[in-house]
Design a protein around this motif. Structure first.
Motif, mmCIF file in Angstrom:
data_model
loop_
_atom_site.group_PDB
_atom_site.id
_atom_site.type_symbol
_atom_site.label_atom_id
_atom_site.label_comp_id
_atom_site.label_asym_id
_atom_site.label_seq_id
_atom_site.Cartn_x
_atom_site.Cartn_y
_atom_site.Cartn_z
ATOM 1 N N LEU A 103 41.775 45.086 47.051
ATOM 2 C CA LEU A 103 41.077 44.318 48.082
ATOM 3 C C LEU A 103 41.752 44.533 49.432
ATOM 4 O O LEU A 103 42.940 44.267 49.599
ATOM 5 N N VAL A 114 35.026 38.926 47.077
ATOM 6 C CA VAL A 114 35.841 38.460 45.938
ATOM 7 C C VAL A 114 34.933 37.911 44.839
ATOM 8 O O VAL A 114 35.159 38.175 43.640
ATOM 9 N N ILE A 125 43.169 41.710 40.615
ATOM 10 C CA ILE A 125 43.023 42.200 41.987
ATOM 11 C C ILE A 125 44.400 42.540 42.530
ATOM 12 O O ILE A 125 45.361 41.808 42.321
ATOM 13 N N VAL A 149 40.613 33.779 49.062
ATOM 14 C CA VAL A 149 40.748 34.716 47.938
ATOM 15 C C VAL A 149 41.254 33.986 46.706
ATOM 16 O O VAL A 149 40.696 34.109 45.604
ATOM 17 N N ALA A 208 39.412 33.460 43.063
ATOM 18 C CA ALA A 208 40.028 34.217 41.978
ATOM 19 C C ALA A 208 40.609 33.305 40.909
ATOM 20 O O ALA A 208 40.378 33.506 39.705
ATOM 21 N N VAL A 252 45.770 37.702 41.053
ATOM 22 C CA VAL A 252 45.917 38.520 42.256
ATOM 23 C C VAL A 252 47.387 38.883 42.446
ATOM 24 O O VAL A 252 48.241 38.005 42.631
#
Length: 326
Positions: free
Chosen positions: A172, A213, A223, A238, A242, A249
């Motif tokens: 990302l 996202v 991610i 984010v 997530a 992440v």
């Protein structure tokens, strides 16, 4: 008699003027005599803020303090390139003796605005790759500073260790940030070497973060978000999406982990700022010039492992004992 009196008055006036001038020079507090530093920071987020604070603290440790013997003009572009360009022009027109540019876009704005005023850059991944210097080893112009090139390979290795069942990952980043594109290339190569399938997930601005996202939910196992300024400033968004969807992440820096990411293995931006501040001290003292100062990097012992244990518990991620010890 009158001529002698006038001559005497002129002598007294000249002497008083000389004494006043000497006294003014000795104080070191006149604004005209202060070393002026203009700062162009791209956006507010933990990493860039820490690098600026480190820069200021390094100056203080060397005896240079704003309002005392240096004058600092801090400006923030709020993640807008046109604003960064305007700030750069202002800092040049104001006659600063040195400019600090924090993040690649701000650095490019300042480099485009002057080839005469020394520019120190920080939180820039690859200065040479971004066209800021001739080479990282020998900048050759009025720009030099420090790089925040992350141990991307180590970060991908951390991902595979914390998430051993992950097969598909998304990277990302913001497509307009040249520093991110360099990291995407490194991360893609490292992920493929680790047997992972990679999908790029780019945004052109912060308004697209939520949608992008959300589009990754159910399509990837994790991610990876490098040290991208747009993503870092939008990390709360984010993380919210997530974490609600059990999507870990792995981040490029610790501030993003604090904002809800799972983990990172990266540099300390405060220490990076201090390294840049040490360069500034050399320039203030006239010990060297930017053209002769290579881009500097933090030593390996400045890298830190950061894991958000609260997020790990929420996602059901088990932290290996060796990582806990580290």
């Amino acid at each position: 008699m009158r001529k002698k009196l006038i001559a005497g008055l002129l002598t007294v006036t000249l002497a008083a003027s000389l004494l006043t001038g000497c006294g003014k020079k000795d104080t070191g507090t006149d604004e005209k005599e202060m070393f002026k530093i203009g700062v162009n920071q791209l956006v507010t987020h933990a990493a860039l803020d820490a690098s600026y604070q480190g820069f200021i603290d390094a100056l203080k440790e060397a005896g240079y303090e704003d309002g005392k013997n240096i004058k600092i003009d801090y400006q923030n572009a709020n993640n807008d390139q046109s604003t960064a360009n305007t700030i750069a022009t202002k800092l040049v027109n104001d006659g600063n003796d040195l400019i600090l540019a924090i993040a690649t876009q701000s650095a490019l704005a300042c480099a485009n605005a002057t080839t005469d005023i020394p520019i120190l850059i920080t939180a820039v991944t690859d200065p040479a790759g971004s066209g800021l210097v001739s080479s990282n080893e020998a900048p050759g112009g009025n720009v030099t500073g420090t790089s925040d090139l992350n141990p991307v390979t180590d970060q991908i290795a951390l991902l595979t260790k914390l998430l051993p069942t992950a097969k598909n990952i998304a990277i990302l980043y913001c497509s307009s940030e040249s520093n991110s594109k360099i990291q995407v290339e490194l991360a893609t190569a490292a992920a493929e070497d680790a047997g992972l399938t990679v999908q790029e997930a780019s945004v052109s601005n912060s308004n697209e973060i939520q949608q992008v996202v959300q589009s990754l939910v159910g399509k990837v196992d994790a991610i990876y978000a490098p040290t991208d300024n747009t993503i870092a400033s939008g990390m709360p968004t984010v993380a919210q999406i997530a974490n609600e969807n059990n999507l870990p992440v792995i981040c490029g820096e610790a501030g993003m982990v604090d904002a809800g990411g799972l983990a990172t293995y990266g540099i300390d931006y405060y220490e990076l700022g201090k390294l840049t501040g040490a360069q500034a001290v050399k320039i203030i003292k006239g010990e060297t010039e930017t053209a002769a100062m290579p881009i500097e990097y933090l030593s390996i012992d400045k890298l830190t492992l950061t894991i958000n244990e609260e997020v790990a518990a929420k996602l059901g991620v088990t932290i290996p004992d060796d990582l806990k010890a580290e």
